[in-house]
Design a protein around this motif. Sequence first.
Motif, PDB file in Angstrom:
ATOM      1  N   PRO A   4     -69.252  -3.348   0.895  1.00 52.34           N
ATOM      2  CA  PRO A   4     -69.769  -2.505   1.982  1.00 52.34           C
ATOM      3  C   PRO A   4     -68.662  -2.245   3.008  1.00 52.34           C
ATOM      4  N   LEU A   5     -68.604  -1.007   3.493  1.00 55.06           N
ATOM      5  CA  LEU A   5     -67.592  -0.599   4.468  1.00 55.06           C
ATOM      6  C   LEU A   5     -68.257   0.132   5.626  1.00 55.06           C
ATOM      7  N   ALA A  54     -60.592   4.116   3.104  1.00 56.58           N
ATOM      8  CA  ALA A  54     -59.375   3.534   3.681  1.00 56.58           C
ATOM      9  C   ALA A  54     -59.477   3.461   5.206  1.00 56.58           C
ATOM     10  N   LEU A  55     -60.017   4.505   5.835  1.00 59.40           N
ATOM     11  CA  LEU A  55     -60.161   4.495   7.289  1.00 59.40           C
ATOM     12  C   LEU A  55     -61.097   3.373   7.729  1.00 59.40           C
ATOM     13  N   VAL A  65     -53.763   1.003   5.625  1.00 61.51           N
ATOM     14  CA  VAL A  65     -54.048   1.175   4.197  1.00 61.51           C
ATOM     15  C   VAL A  65     -53.335   2.457   3.785  1.00 61.51           C
ATOM     16  N   PRO A  66     -52.132   2.340   3.218  1.00 57.75           N
ATOM     17  CA  PRO A  66     -51.326   3.534   2.946  1.00 57.75           C
ATOM     18  C   PRO A  66     -51.734   4.337   1.704  1.00 57.75           C
ATOM     19  N   ARG A  88     -55.711  12.485   5.929  1.00 59.85           N
ATOM     20  CA  ARG A  88     -56.459  11.799   6.986  1.00 59.85           C
ATOM     21  C   ARG A  88     -57.141  12.820   7.908  1.00 59.85           C
ATOM     22  N   ALA A  89     -56.432  13.885   8.263  1.00 59.56           N
ATOM     23  CA  ALA A  89     -57.013  14.922   9.124  1.00 59.56           C
ATOM     24  C   ALA A  89     -58.173  15.615   8.414  1.00 59.56           C
ATOM     25  N   LEU A  90     -57.997  15.970   7.144  1.00 58.87           N
ATOM     26  CA  LEU A  90     -59.062  16.614   6.372  1.00 58.87           C
ATOM     27  C   LEU A  90     -60.283  15.697   6.296  1.00 58.87           C
TER      28      LEU A  90
END
Length: 153
Positions: A4-5, A54-55, A65-66, A88-90
């Motif tokens: 879970p995230l 990742a975010l 988290v690259p 990341r922006a998208l």
Amino acid sequence: MALPLASRRLNIAGVADLVEFHRSSDGETAFPVEYKRGKAKLHRADEVQLCAQALCLEEMTGRAVPQGALFYAETKRRQVVPFDDALRALTEETIAALADVLRSAVTPPPTLRRERCRACSLIDLCRPDAVAKPARAWRTRMVDRLLSDDAVP
């Protein structure tokens, strides 16, 4: 194993199919892996889903988290996905757009051709031929439950 995230900053929650932790000289780095039934698509939806994971992991662990990976069952290959600034922006734009849709409480009309719908994991919720109010209400309750204070670590 599913994990879970959640991200309070982005107001999202979900479940990662798999998160590997890779050792490096400065500790462990999370590496999310998302499993897909088919093959890579012409759009970036799978990459956006993985980047959202990742975010969440970054917020939960306090570490960058690259990159992560998409595993497609049809090709039986992992595709490494770097989480660059553009992705990341998208991803954040997509999350904001989804929040607008949820706030409006109006289910948008389907935009995909129906033959493509059969492979969609949301087909039971979306049902392009019969979008019903009970499904919207259930979906809203599920999102609210996932985003409640009890569900976020």
